[in-house]
Design an enzyme around this catalytic site. Structure first.
Site, PDB file in Angstrom:
ATOM      1  N   SER A 128       0.862  -1.251  -0.083  1.00 21.84           N
ATOM      2  CA  SER A 128       0.084  -0.182  -0.071  1.00 21.84           C
ATOM      3  C   SER A 128       0.824   1.284  -0.163  1.00 21.84           C
ATOM      4  O   SER A 128       2.016   1.247   0.727  1.00 21.84           O
ATOM      5  CB  SER A 128      -0.746   0.037   1.230  1.00 21.84           C
ATOM      6  N   TYR A 153      -2.138   0.096  10.604  1.00 21.94           N
ATOM      7  CA  TYR A 153      -2.074  -0.902   9.116  1.00 21.94           C
ATOM      8  C   TYR A 153      -0.988  -0.445   8.260  1.00 21.94           C
ATOM      9  O   TYR A 153      -0.375  -1.445   7.855  1.00 21.94           O
ATOM     10  CB  TYR A 153      -3.531  -0.245   8.739  1.00 21.94           C
ATOM     11  N   LYS A 157       1.892  -3.150   6.813  1.00 27.11           N
ATOM     12  CA  LYS A 157       2.475  -3.123   5.450  1.00 27.11           C
ATOM     13  C   LYS A 157       3.890  -3.181   5.252  1.00 27.11           C
ATOM     14  O   LYS A 157       4.548  -3.587   4.526  1.00 27.11           O
ATOM     15  CB  LYS A 157       1.652  -2.201   4.547  1.00 27.11           C
TER      16      LYS A 157
HETATM   17  C1  WQD Z   1      -9.347   9.485   0.813  1.00 24.78           C
HETATM   18  C2  WQD Z   1      -9.661  10.688   1.219  1.00 24.78           C
HETATM   19  C3  WQD Z   1     -10.024  11.097   3.429  1.00 24.78           C
HETATM   20  C4  WQD Z   1     -14.090   9.434   3.925  1.00 24.78           C
HETATM   21  C5  WQD Z   1      -6.723   4.102   2.881  1.00 24.78           C
HETATM   22  C6  WQD Z   1      -5.910   3.334   3.150  1.00 24.78           C
HETATM   23  C7  WQD Z   1      -5.040   2.803   1.824  1.00 24.78           C
HETATM   24  C8  WQD Z   1      -6.051   2.071   1.046  1.00 24.78           C
HETATM   25  C9  WQD Z   1      -7.315   3.073   0.616  1.00 24.78           C
HETATM   26  C10 WQD Z   1      -6.515  -0.274   1.834  1.00 24.78           C
HETATM   27  C11 WQD Z   1      -8.898  11.245   2.359  1.00 24.78           C
HETATM   28  C12 WQD Z   1     -11.099  11.730   2.519  1.00 24.78           C
HETATM   29  C13 WQD Z   1     -12.649   9.669   3.407  1.00 24.78           C
HETATM   30  C14 WQD Z   1     -14.766  10.143   4.088  1.00 24.78           C
HETATM   31  C15 WQD Z   1     -13.515  12.174   3.841  1.00 24.78           C
HETATM   32  N1  WQD Z   1      -6.636   1.051   1.782  1.00 24.78           N
HETATM   33  N2  WQD Z   1     -12.316  11.285   3.155  1.00 24.78           N
HETATM   34  N3  WQD Z   1     -14.449  11.798   4.097  1.00 24.78           N
HETATM   35  O1  WQD Z   1      -7.322   7.140   3.718  1.00 24.78           O
HETATM   36  O2  WQD Z   1      -6.299   7.829   1.314  1.00 24.78           O
HETATM   37  O3  WQD Z   1      -6.276   5.154   2.124  1.00 24.78           O
HETATM   38  O4  WQD Z   1      -7.877   3.838   1.739  1.00 24.78           O
HETATM   39  O5  WQD Z   1      -5.857  -0.785   1.206  1.00 24.78           O
HETATM   40  O6  WQD Z   1      -4.259   1.684   1.969  1.00 24.78           O
HETATM   41  O7  WQD Z   1      -4.735   3.944   3.454  1.00 24.78           O
HETATM   42  O8  WQD Z   1      -8.573   6.470   1.599  1.00 24.78           O
HETATM   43  O9  WQD Z   1     -10.828   6.707   0.969  1.00 24.78           O
HETATM   44  O10 WQD Z   1     -10.155   6.670   3.449  1.00 24.78           O
HETATM   45  O11 WQD Z   1      -9.659   8.542   1.960  1.00 24.78           O
HETATM   46  O12 WQD Z   1     -13.147  13.374   3.487  1.00 24.78           O
HETATM   47  O13 WQD Z   1     -16.051  10.070   4.725  1.00 24.78           O
HETATM   48  O14 WQD Z   1     -10.929  11.107   1.492  1.00 24.78           O
HETATM   49  O15 WQD Z   1      -9.746  12.344   4.474  1.00 24.78           O
HETATM   50  O16 WQD Z   1      -8.216  12.650   2.101  1.00 24.78           O
HETATM   51  P1  WQD Z   1      -7.088   6.606   2.182  1.00 24.78           P
HETATM   52  P2  WQD Z   1      -9.948   7.258   1.987  1.00 24.78           P
END
Ligand code: WQD
Length: 340
Positions: A128, A153, A157
């Site tokens: 990741s 998490y 990784k």
């Molecule tokens: C993306 C952006 C949030 C939800 C994680 C893991 C990565 C992979 C994908 C497993 C961020 C914003 C999110 C919400 C928001 N997982 N957001 N409101 O954190 O980049 O990555 O998930 O493989 O390894 O680290 O993904 O989709 O949670 O967030 O504003 O309700 O959307 O702050 O900027 P992330 P995400």
């Protein structure tokens, strides 16, 4: 004709199921191990509807060494493994770190032990972009410094990649770690897609559930970042592009690169989009509103990250093809189809 058999741990999950479809359509014979802790059994029938093939399936937790050993005993001509099975919620990992370390690392070590016993020498590992933390320079490349992981998490990784590196160095294993950016979207058939359990932690499923009316509104986690519109930037990649990267990785490994032990690849698009850009694109393409409010920042979020993917382009002969418009359209079609 005997097909090349590949074991897929977590093969009924979001990325796993899409990868199983692409493997079948590329002439491989995937064998799925999935404990259904973060997936649903009906996905197996959906894979059959898409491909015409129903893969062999073991409903096992690979944390159970004896069960995992049984799969290799039953199928003694495995060419490679793709290891998806892991807990993957950043937020949850901060609440129950020991569960994450135990589950993610013991399942990996079990797999490596059994592969060694049965002389299965090829592994593709689901890593990741979280291993990078907040990169100093963008786009982030495979030679960018690895920062201390912000979440348990991400730490599992980083530790997993290190375990694989050390085992590969003994000469008993050839492995590729694929560092995913943000997988979104769904298969064009709308028969498989993302199935988050409970309240989604990831952005895209929260958007699709809000658009569908299951959630009242989306909370944008912070608009005071040092970005053009103040919201975080990520490299969103279509899950089918990501699945195809695994097929290329298997083909590369099975081409028997004698001098390979362990290598890592960024799997992204090379483009960064903000949270508000995702919302706006989703609304414009799907002609549906996504009510949202601006909330506080989420702990552990990096401000901006997107991938440099030249290495995967050149060595794995892989490049992302789907656009952001394709991603939001396919994600929305899947949500509507799943809720029917
Ligand atoms: C993306 C952006 C949030 C939800 C994680 C893991 C990565 C992979 C994908 C497993 C961020 C914003 C999110 C919400 C928001 N997982 N957001 N409101 O954190 O980049 O990555 O998930 O493989 O390894 O680290 O993904 O989709 O949670 O967030 O504003 O309700 O959307 O702050 O900027 P992330 P995400």
């Amino acid at each position: 004709m005997n097909k090349t058999k590949i074991i897929i741990t977590g093969g009924l999950g979001f990325i796993g199921s899409h990868t199983v479809v692409e493997l079948i359509q590329s002439g491989f014979e995937p064998i799925i191990i999935d404990d259904l802790s973060n997936s649903e059994l009906f996905i197996l029938e959906r894979i059959e509807r898409i491909t015409g093939c129903k893969p062999k399936f073991y409903s096992y937790d690979i944390g159970d060494y004896n069960k995992l050993h049984q799969v290799f005993t039953d199928n003694n001509d495995i060419s490679a493994c793709i290891h998806f099975a892991a807990k993957k919620s950043v937020g949850e990992s901060m609440e129950i770190p020991l569960t994450y370390y135990r589950s993610n690392l013991i399942s990996l070590m079990n797999l490596l032990e059994v592969m060694n016993e049965f002389k299965v020498r090829k592994l593709v590992f689901s890593s990741s972009a979280t291993v990078y933390g907040q990169p100093e320079k963008l786009p982030v490349t495979e030679t960018s410094p690895i920062q201390k992981a912000l979440s348990s998490y991400g730490s599992t990784k980083q530790m997993a990649e290190d375990i694989i590196e050390k085992v590969s160095a003994t000469g008993s294993l050839q492995a590729l770690s694929l560092r995913y950016f943000n997988p979104v979207g769904a298969h064009s058939s709308s028969l498989i897609g993302e199935l988050p359990k409970g309240i989604p932690s990831n952005l895209m499923p929260f958007i699709t559930q809000t658009a569908f009316g299951i959630r009242k509104e989306l909370t944008v986690f912070g608009n005071d970042y040092n970005t053009a519109d103040g919201t975080c930037i990520r490299d969103y990649i279509h899950v089918v592009d990501l699945a195809k990267a695994h097929v290329n990785a298997c083909e590369y490994l099975l081409a028997d690169k004698g001098d390979l032990s362990h290598d890592v690849f960024n799997i992204g698009t090379g483009l960064g989009n903000s949270v508000l850009e995702i919302i706006n694109t989703f609304e414009a393409v799907n002609k549906v509103k996504v009510p949202y409010v601006i909330g506080g920042r989420r702990n552990g979020d990096v401000e901006s990250i997107y991938a440099g993917c030249d290495k995967a382009n050149q060595i794995l002969k892989w490049k992302a093809k789907y656009s952001l418009e394709d991603m939001v359209k396919d994600a929305w079609n899947w949500e509507k189809s799943y809720r029917k």
